[in-house]
Motif scaffolding. Structure first.
Motif, mmCIF file in Angstrom:
data_model
loop_
_atom_site.group_PDB
_atom_site.id
_atom_site.type_symbol
_atom_site.label_atom_id
_atom_site.label_comp_id
_atom_site.label_asym_id
_atom_site.label_seq_id
_atom_site.Cartn_x
_atom_site.Cartn_y
_atom_site.Cartn_z
ATOM 1 N N ALA A 1 0.942 -1.137 -0.140
ATOM 2 C CA ALA A 1 -0.398 0.065 -0.122
ATOM 3 C C ALA A 1 0.791 1.304 0.258
ATOM 4 N N PRO A 2 0.361 2.166 -0.180
ATOM 5 C CA PRO A 2 1.452 3.635 -0.854
ATOM 6 C C PRO A 2 0.989 4.429 0.684
ATOM 7 N N LYS A 3 2.061 5.108 0.722
ATOM 8 C CA LYS A 3 2.323 5.899 2.187
ATOM 9 C C LYS A 3 1.909 7.246 1.542
ATOM 10 N N LEU A 4 0.994 8.214 2.432
ATOM 11 C CA LEU A 4 0.040 9.014 2.260
ATOM 12 C C LEU A 4 -0.121 9.767 3.153
ATOM 13 N N HIS A 5 -0.336 11.502 2.128
ATOM 14 C CA HIS A 5 -0.280 12.695 3.455
ATOM 15 C C HIS A 5 -0.999 13.365 2.191
ATOM 16 N N ALA A 6 -1.313 14.957 3.359
ATOM 17 C CA ALA A 6 -2.299 15.069 3.117
ATOM 18 C C ALA A 6 -1.388 15.778 2.458
ATOM 19 N N SER A 7 -2.631 16.895 1.000
ATOM 20 C CA SER A 7 -1.882 18.381 -0.051
ATOM 21 C C SER A 7 -2.307 19.257 -0.567
ATOM 22 N N GLY A 8 -3.229 20.108 0.365
ATOM 23 C CA GLY A 8 -4.706 20.892 0.225
ATOM 24 C C GLY A 8 -5.251 20.345 0.712
ATOM 25 N N ASN A 9 -6.406 19.440 -1.229
ATOM 26 C CA ASN A 9 -7.816 19.368 -0.481
ATOM 27 C C ASN A 9 -8.092 18.226 -0.739
ATOM 28 N N GLN A 10 -6.085 17.012 -1.215
ATOM 29 C CA GLN A 10 -6.208 15.852 -1.213
ATOM 30 C C GLN A 10 -5.565 15.245 -0.896
ATOM 31 N N ILE A 11 -5.574 13.569 -0.274
ATOM 32 C CA ILE A 11 -4.561 13.058 0.134
ATOM 33 C C ILE A 11 -4.120 12.372 -1.780
ATOM 34 N N VAL A 12 -2.617 12.886 -1.180
ATOM 35 C CA VAL A 12 -1.508 11.793 -2.182
ATOM 36 C C VAL A 12 -0.413 10.830 -1.454
ATOM 37 N N THR A 13 0.256 10.528 -2.577
ATOM 38 C CA THR A 13 0.861 9.066 -2.360
ATOM 39 C C THR A 13 2.407 10.670 -2.340
ATOM 40 N N ALA A 14 3.551 9.432 -1.999
ATOM 41 C CA ALA A 14 4.772 9.683 -1.809
ATOM 42 C C ALA A 14 5.164 10.627 -2.725
ATOM 43 N N ASP A 15 5.179 10.227 -4.266
ATOM 44 C CA ASP A 15 5.061 10.549 -5.318
ATOM 45 C C ASP A 15 4.491 11.709 -5.576
ATOM 46 N N GLY A 16 3.319 12.137 -4.970
ATOM 47 C CA GLY A 16 2.366 13.178 -5.134
ATOM 48 C C GLY A 16 1.051 12.748 -5.912
ATOM 49 N N LYS A 17 1.088 12.033 -5.860
ATOM 50 C CA LYS A 17 -0.159 11.375 -6.624
ATOM 51 C C LYS A 17 -1.153 11.290 -6.319
ATOM 52 N N PRO A 18 -2.840 11.789 -7.035
ATOM 53 C CA PRO A 18 -3.518 12.032 -5.960
ATOM 54 C C PRO A 18 -4.949 10.593 -5.167
ATOM 55 N N TYR A 19 -4.822 10.136 -4.477
ATOM 56 C CA TYR A 19 -5.454 9.151 -4.303
ATOM 57 C C TYR A 19 -6.767 9.168 -3.215
ATOM 58 N N ARG A 20 -7.138 8.073 -3.773
ATOM 59 C CA ARG A 20 -8.623 8.507 -2.688
ATOM 60 C C ARG A 20 -8.666 6.410 -1.777
ATOM 61 N N LEU A 21 -9.176 6.657 -0.186
ATOM 62 C CA LEU A 21 -9.523 5.198 -0.018
ATOM 63 C C LEU A 21 -10.379 4.816 -0.367
ATOM 64 N N LEU A 22 -10.875 4.171 -0.957
ATOM 65 C CA LEU A 22 -12.104 3.095 -1.387
ATOM 66 C C LEU A 22 -11.672 2.247 -0.596
ATOM 67 N N GLY A 23 -12.826 1.567 0.078
ATOM 68 C CA GLY A 23 -13.184 0.404 0.618
ATOM 69 C C GLY A 23 -14.037 -0.383 1.550
ATOM 70 N N VAL A 24 -13.660 -0.554 2.805
ATOM 71 C CA VAL A 24 -15.028 -0.989 4.029
ATOM 72 C C VAL A 24 -14.023 -0.542 4.929
ATOM 73 N N SER A 25 -14.921 -0.650 5.841
ATOM 74 C CA SER A 25 -14.841 -1.563 7.268
ATOM 75 C C SER A 25 -14.854 -2.207 8.083
ATOM 76 N N ARG A 26 -13.958 -3.176 8.636
ATOM 77 C CA ARG A 26 -14.403 -4.225 9.502
ATOM 78 C C ARG A 26 -13.991 -4.178 11.142
ATOM 79 N N SER A 27 -15.605 -4.079 11.250
ATOM 80 C CA SER A 27 -15.906 -4.035 13.149
ATOM 81 C C SER A 27 -15.722 -5.125 13.335
ATOM 82 N N GLY A 28 -15.324 -5.811 14.357
ATOM 83 C CA GLY A 28 -15.256 -6.576 15.534
ATOM 84 C C GLY A 28 -13.711 -6.403 17.051
ATOM 85 N N GLY A 29 -12.590 -5.351 16.320
ATOM 86 C CA GLY A 29 -11.597 -5.440 16.992
ATOM 87 C C GLY A 29 -12.744 -4.655 18.247
#
Length: 495
Positions: free
Chosen positions: A157-185
């Protein structure tokens, strides 16, 4: 136990594009009519499929509309739809507009969809009509692909950080967190159910997520179990289980959001429906100053240096309720903590927790919520905690039963914030097992480049909503699971 067969996705099976407009010999007072429709089979498996229809009005403005078409195969049936009222009589299918999408100005479009069944063959309809006007044109049927539109996660998985109004990868590519929550823990350790409520955390379970094109997983945690104060497992055993699962997910290309979900703190004056136990056995209005900073110190030390992991500082704050719905007091409590109206324990505010994480040297992206179980983020910018790394995202939850659950509310309350800061829709769902509300929400979120994670990747049986799977192999629940899986398969986390 009844055996359940795993559903096999076959990828996009067909696209139909139709366009036409009636313009000749119209009386001066007559309305111009016309339409275009793009029909897409997004996902197909033995006996079932998911399809979307994008409808564009090419004539004068409409206050309501009905789309009609005929299935070519007598076995083809609509089993559940969203975005319209769907009916079927023989091969004829009708989709009538709803109150929120009935108005279509000239050249305006709306997207609707459905889950269907078939046997023998699943051909696309030959033509469509909108309010009785036939949309004519050519038919395009692409070669069926054995893979999804967007490839499953591959590599770490890529390293991520905020840049302006986007989440971006270490090389600056805009990235979205797309998935699910898993309950239990958050609950299993204090309910005698182990760490993950008997669910697997092995490679096969991660592979099942990857067949849905899941690129992010939100993992709720229990404060007292992490700190060894309560529950079983707790302390080192609980921490080790979390670390191993996170490492497995990240190695498989799935970013992890660690969420402080259940915390210590008595709330004796809460409504009768709410848990009054001081222990971490339920969702409290705010994190406690007694243990929450210790929790985040431990979590931050465990995962600092791994910026593929995101920290969701507190699940669903609602300090405005004990403050008798005084929003100003609620926002002040959320940011500053301390002694808050209606709460007998000292509160850790979001500024306290940001400071706690950063004091460890951790640079991970942090998520900060709002009021009303983080459905209200209107004053988020005003009460935003200070982060020396400026690496914050707004946490938003949006269920069909929340106050902000319509396009008009999202446009007025969420869109302005999305122009200023990354927004992660950490939980969403609806109060039945359908997908209509969720389809509207993800369509809106896609248009505004938001991240989103549906609740929940747990095979609890979908009887009142918010359950995506029938089993840990990833067999989707009809309606909600099938619809969300089909949607994820069309999405890429990269913008």
């Amino acid at each position: 136990m009844k055996h359940r067969r795993t559903l096999l996705a076959a990828g996009a099976a067909g696209v139909l594009a139709l366009a036409g407009m009636a313009t000749a010999s119209l009386p001066a007072a007559a309305a111009s009519t016309g339409c275009s429709v793009t029909y897409t089979v997004q996902s197909q498996w033995p006996g079932g499929f998911t399809a979307n229809a994008n409808v564009t009005n090419l004539g004068d403005a409409l206050s309501s509309w009905t789309l009609t078409f005929d299935f070519p195969n007598a076995s083809q049936k609509v089993t559940q739809g969203w975005g319209a009222t769907w009916t079927q009589a023989g091969p004829r299918v009708s989709a009538a507009s709803l109150s929120w999408n009935g108005s279509l100005r000239t050249n305006a479009s709306t997207s609707i969809g459905f889950n269907g069944s078939w046997s023998g063959a699943n051909p696309v309809p030959a033509s469509f009509a909108l309010n009785g006007t036939t949309c004519t044109g050519s038919v395009t049927t692409p070669t069926p692909s054995p893979t999804t539109t967007s490839p499953p996660p591959n590599g770490a998985a890529p390293k991520l950080h905020a840049s302006g109004n986007q989440i971006v990868t270490a090389d600056g590519k805009p990235y979205r967190l797309l998935g699910v929550s898993r309950s239990g823990g958050e609950f299993a350790c204090v309910q005698g159910k182990g760490l993950w409520d008997s669910g697997p955390v092995d490679q096969a379970s991660v592979d099942a997520m990857k067949t849905w094109n899941i690129h992010a997983l939100r993992v709720p945690l229990n404060e007292e179990c992490w700190l060894g104060l309560n529950g079983s497992p707790s302390g080192a055993a609980y921490q080790q289980g979390v670390k191993e699962y996170v490492n497995l997910l990240v190695a498989n290309g799935i970013n992890v959001i660690l969420d402080l979900h259940w915390t210590w703190g008595a709330y004796p004056d809460s409504p009768d429906w709410h848990c009054k136990d001081e222990h971490a056995t339920c969702q409290k209005p705010m994190p406690d100053a007694r243990y929450a900073p210790q929790f985040w110190t431990g979590v931050a030390n465990a995962f600092k240096g791994n910026d593929a992991v995101i920290f969701d500082l507190f699940n669903e704050p609602y300090p405005d309720m004990p403050a008798e719905w005084n929003k100003t007091l609620g926002w002040q409590c959320l940011r500053d903590g301390g002694t808050c109206p209606g709460l007998p324990y000292e509160v850790a505010g979001m500024q306290d927790l940001v400071d706690t994480v950063r004091a460890t040297g951790a640079t991970n992206l942090l998520m900060v919520g709002g009021l009303e179980w983080t459905n209200d983020v209107r004053e988020w910018l005003t009460y935003r905690p200070n982060d020396p790394l400026n690496n914050l995202a707004a946490s938003w939850h949006a269920y069909s039963f929340n106050a902000c659950a319509s396009e008009s509310c999202w446009d007025s309350q969420i869109a302005p914030l999305a122009q200023q800061v990354p927004i992660v829709l950490g939980e969403f769902g609806q109060d039945n097992c359908g997908f209509d509300y969720m389809q509207r929400l993800v369509t809106w979120a896609d248009a505004h480049d938001l991240s989103y994670l549906a609740w929940t990747w747990n095979p609890w049986g979908c009887t009142s909503g918010a359950v995506l799977i029938k089993d840990w192999a990833g067999t989707p629940e009809p309606g909600v699971g099938e619809g969300y899986k089909a949607h994820l398969l069309t999405q890429s986390p990269y913008l």
